[in-house]
Design a protein around this motif. Sequence first.
Motif, mmCIF file in Angstrom:
data_model
loop_
_atom_site.group_PDB
_atom_site.id
_atom_site.type_symbol
_atom_site.label_atom_id
_atom_site.label_comp_id
_atom_site.label_asym_id
_atom_site.label_seq_id
_atom_site.Cartn_x
_atom_site.Cartn_y
_atom_site.Cartn_z
ATOM 1 N N ASP A 118 0.807 -1.229 0.000
ATOM 2 C CA ASP A 118 0.000 0.000 0.000
ATOM 3 C C ASP A 118 0.835 1.272 0.000
ATOM 4 O O ASP A 118 0.321 2.365 0.220
ATOM 5 N N VAL A 119 2.147 1.113 -0.241
ATOM 6 C CA VAL A 119 3.044 2.268 -0.297
ATOM 7 C C VAL A 119 4.180 1.929 -1.257
ATOM 8 O O VAL A 119 4.625 0.788 -1.334
ATOM 9 N N ASP A 128 5.243 8.949 -1.427
ATOM 10 C CA ASP A 128 3.787 8.883 -1.396
ATOM 11 C C ASP A 128 3.251 9.927 -0.423
ATOM 12 O O ASP A 128 3.878 10.242 0.591
ATOM 13 N N ARG A 129 2.061 10.425 -0.728
ATOM 14 C CA ARG A 129 1.401 11.428 0.114
ATOM 15 C C ARG A 129 0.216 10.771 0.808
ATOM 16 O O ARG A 129 -0.631 10.169 0.150
ATOM 17 N N PHE A 130 0.182 10.925 2.136
ATOM 18 C CA PHE A 130 -0.882 10.328 2.939
ATOM 19 C C PHE A 130 -1.765 11.421 3.538
ATOM 20 O O PHE A 130 -1.275 12.477 3.920
ATOM 21 N N SER A 146 -9.155 6.568 9.492
ATOM 22 C CA SER A 146 -8.761 5.982 8.210
ATOM 23 C C SER A 146 -7.745 6.901 7.544
ATOM 24 O O SER A 146 -7.818 8.123 7.662
ATOM 25 N N ILE A 147 -6.780 6.278 6.877
ATOM 26 C CA ILE A 147 -5.707 6.993 6.191
ATOM 27 C C ILE A 147 -5.739 6.592 4.715
ATOM 28 O O ILE A 147 -5.896 5.406 4.385
ATOM 29 N N HIS A 148 -5.563 7.578 3.848
ATOM 30 C CA HIS A 148 -5.526 7.344 2.409
ATOM 31 C C HIS A 148 -4.128 7.628 1.873
ATOM 32 O O HIS A 148 -3.487 8.586 2.304
ATOM 33 N N LEU A 152 -1.381 6.636 -4.502
ATOM 34 C CA LEU A 152 -1.959 5.410 -5.072
ATOM 35 C C LEU A 152 -3.479 5.465 -5.180
ATOM 36 O O LEU A 152 -4.094 4.535 -5.698
ATOM 37 N N LYS A 153 -4.069 6.531 -4.657
ATOM 38 C CA LYS A 153 -5.530 6.716 -4.692
ATOM 39 C C LYS A 153 -6.275 5.558 -4.039
ATOM 40 O O LYS A 153 -7.202 4.980 -4.611
#
Length: 176
Positions: A118-119, A128-130, A146-148, A152-153
């Motif tokens: 997921d990263v 990556d930007r969270f 929850s974290i996005h 990776l959308k």
Amino acid sequence: MKFRPLRADEIEVRVQSIKEKGVILLLYKNARCDMNILDETVGAENWQREHYECKGNLFCRVGIRCADGWIYKSDCGAESNTEKEKGEASDSFKRACVNWGIGRELYTAPFIFVKTGDVQISNGKTYDRFLVGKIRTENGKIVGLSIHNETLKKRVFVWQDPSFKKKNDATSPGGP
């Protein structure tokens, strides 16, 4: 004096460390968030900040005008890796605001680990930007999060406090 909990869009996420199997993330707030909440809650004319040095440490005191006059809460800051003095001033201000209760719920955040699937990790780094997708707080404590991964959308972390879920099963929609 009570300050509202932070909204998801006011919380920033950064990578604390990169491990072989994923990344550990931390939640934080920036100084502009604190200024906005102070303005919103007490009014721009009813708070002030002052920086001072004590035994070689930079402190900030945040004063709020109350019925009996100004009341202050202080804390010291740590230097940042990029801009030493600015980072120390900003950190001391944010810490003083936590003493007032702004963003204190961030200290109750769960351990946030995002697996390598997921990263994107390359050469021990990630760009990556969270973002915080959703956050739920109860009584000053984070109970759902929850974290996005915006790069990776996709949603990469979901957590709900198990004790909160048990107490609220009848009314809980099932998580953040």
